[in-house]
Design an enzyme around this catalytic site. Sequence first.
Site, short mmCIF file in Angstrom:
data_model
loop_
_atom_site.label_atom_id
_atom_site.label_comp_id
_atom_site.label_asym_id
_atom_site.label_seq_id
_atom_site.Cartn_x
_atom_site.Cartn_y
_atom_site.Cartn_z
N LYS A 10 -29.93 104.87 -64.22
CA LYS A 10 -30.12 104.42 -62.84
C LYS A 10 -30.13 102.89 -62.78
O LYS A 10 -30.18 102.21 -63.83
CB LYS A 10 -31.43 105.02 -62.32
CG LYS A 10 -31.40 106.55 -62.15
CD LYS A 10 -32.79 107.05 -61.76
CE LYS A 10 -32.81 108.51 -61.36
NZ LYS A 10 -34.20 108.95 -61.04
N TYR A 50 -28.13 113.86 -54.26
CA TYR A 50 -29.52 114.33 -54.16
C TYR A 50 -29.71 115.30 -52.99
O TYR A 50 -30.75 115.29 -52.35
CB TYR A 50 -30.47 113.14 -54.02
CG TYR A 50 -30.80 112.46 -55.34
CD1 TYR A 50 -31.30 113.18 -56.43
CD2 TYR A 50 -30.64 111.08 -55.50
CE1 TYR A 50 -31.62 112.55 -57.63
CE2 TYR A 50 -30.96 110.45 -56.72
CZ TYR A 50 -31.45 111.21 -57.77
OH TYR A 50 -31.77 110.59 -58.97
N ASN A 123 -37.59 105.61 -62.73
CA ASN A 123 -37.77 106.27 -64.03
C ASN A 123 -36.49 106.27 -64.85
O ASN A 123 -36.27 107.14 -65.68
CB ASN A 123 -38.31 107.69 -63.82
CG ASN A 123 -37.47 108.48 -62.85
OD1 ASN A 123 -36.38 108.04 -62.48
ND2 ASN A 123 -37.95 109.63 -62.45
N HIS A 126 -31.31 109.86 -64.73
CA HIS A 126 -31.16 111.18 -64.12
C HIS A 126 -30.47 112.08 -65.13
O HIS A 126 -29.56 111.64 -65.84
CB HIS A 126 -30.30 111.10 -62.86
CG HIS A 126 -29.82 112.45 -62.40
ND1 HIS A 126 -30.60 113.28 -61.61
CD2 HIS A 126 -28.67 113.14 -62.65
CE1 HIS A 126 -29.94 114.42 -61.40
NE2 HIS A 126 -28.77 114.35 -62.02
N GLU A 137 -22.84 118.60 -60.10
CA GLU A 137 -22.93 117.14 -60.23
C GLU A 137 -21.72 116.56 -60.99
O GLU A 137 -21.21 115.51 -60.63
CB GLU A 137 -24.24 116.77 -60.94
CG GLU A 137 -25.46 117.08 -60.08
CD GLU A 137 -26.79 116.93 -60.82
OE1 GLU A 137 -26.80 116.53 -62.00
OE2 GLU A 137 -27.84 117.23 -60.21
P1 GDP Z 1 -36.01 114.42 -62.01
O1 GDP Z 1 -35.13 115.63 -62.07
O2 GDP Z 1 -37.01 114.36 -63.15
O3 GDP Z 1 -35.22 113.12 -61.91
O4 GDP Z 1 -36.90 114.53 -60.69
P2 GDP Z 1 -36.58 115.15 -59.25
O5 GDP Z 1 -35.25 115.83 -59.22
O6 GDP Z 1 -37.77 115.92 -58.84
O7 GDP Z 1 -36.53 113.85 -58.31
C1 GDP Z 1 -35.40 112.99 -58.28
C2 GDP Z 1 -35.89 111.56 -58.34
O8 GDP Z 1 -36.62 111.25 -57.14
C3 GDP Z 1 -36.88 111.26 -59.47
O9 GDP Z 1 -36.23 111.00 -60.71
C4 GDP Z 1 -37.61 110.05 -58.93
O10 GDP Z 1 -36.82 108.85 -59.07
C5 GDP Z 1 -37.72 110.40 -57.44
N1 GDP Z 1 -38.97 111.15 -57.14
C6 GDP Z 1 -39.23 112.42 -57.50
N2 GDP Z 1 -40.43 112.84 -57.05
C7 GDP Z 1 -40.96 111.79 -56.38
C8 GDP Z 1 -42.19 111.63 -55.67
O11 GDP Z 1 -43.04 112.53 -55.56
N3 GDP Z 1 -42.39 110.43 -55.08
C9 GDP Z 1 -41.47 109.45 -55.16
N4 GDP Z 1 -41.76 108.30 -54.53
N5 GDP Z 1 -40.27 109.57 -55.82
C10 GDP Z 1 -40.00 110.72 -56.43
MG MG Z 2 -33.84 116.47 -60.60
#
Ligand code: GDP
Ligand code: MG
Length: 159
Positions: A10, A50, A123, A126, A137
């Site tokens: 990212k 997303y 973080n 992805h 994707e």
């Molecule tokens: P991943 O698969 O571990 O990347 O997580 P997810 O698919 O749940 O979410 C996509 C991305 O959205 C994450 O990598 C974070 O950058 C962001 N994100 C996820 N959950 C949260 C949250 O509860 N709060 C905020 N502010 N950002 C989030």
């Molecule tokens: Mg995810």
Amino acid sequence: MIEQTLVLIKPDGVLRGIIGNIITRFENAGLKIVASKMQWIDKDFSKKHYSEHLEKAFYSGLETYITAGPVMAMVLEGNDVIEVVRKMVGSTEPKTALPGTIRGDYAHISTKHANENKKSVCNLIHASSNIQDASREIMLWFDPRDMYTYKRSGDEWME
Ligand code: GDP
Ligand code: MG
């Protein structure tokens, strides 16, 4: 089973100059890079990538984050690569990501987007979370003509 997964370094990873550190981990683990490119995505593309998070409260922060700079996109291939890469990446929230994972080792850093409700968790990376997401994707990010099949040294040891 040999699978493919989509990985994005990212914008925070690109802007911090740690692309090489992250890719080295995948190469050392024996995973094969079958496609890669740098791309600075716009909001429309973010909504496609997303799509499962569009209705979430954090989506607008996530969109700001993922469009803040270029990302380094790649397709990795290997045995059970989807699960293996998710393990190497670590849990979503950097605070709880274990040492030894990419997020655990590199994402404990406070950034201007982190830890505020409508902003996003920075973080670094992805990785597709299951086989359906991976195939959707990969199709979104890469033209099949830009993906390559080749043998790495060591492949002769794999079944
Ligand atoms: P991943 O698969 O571990 O990347 O997580 P997810 O698919 O749940 O979410 C996509 C991305 O959205 C994450 O990598 C974070 O950058 C962001 N994100 C996820 N959950 C949260 C949250 O509860 N709060 C905020 N502010 N950002 C989030
Ligand atoms: Mg995810």
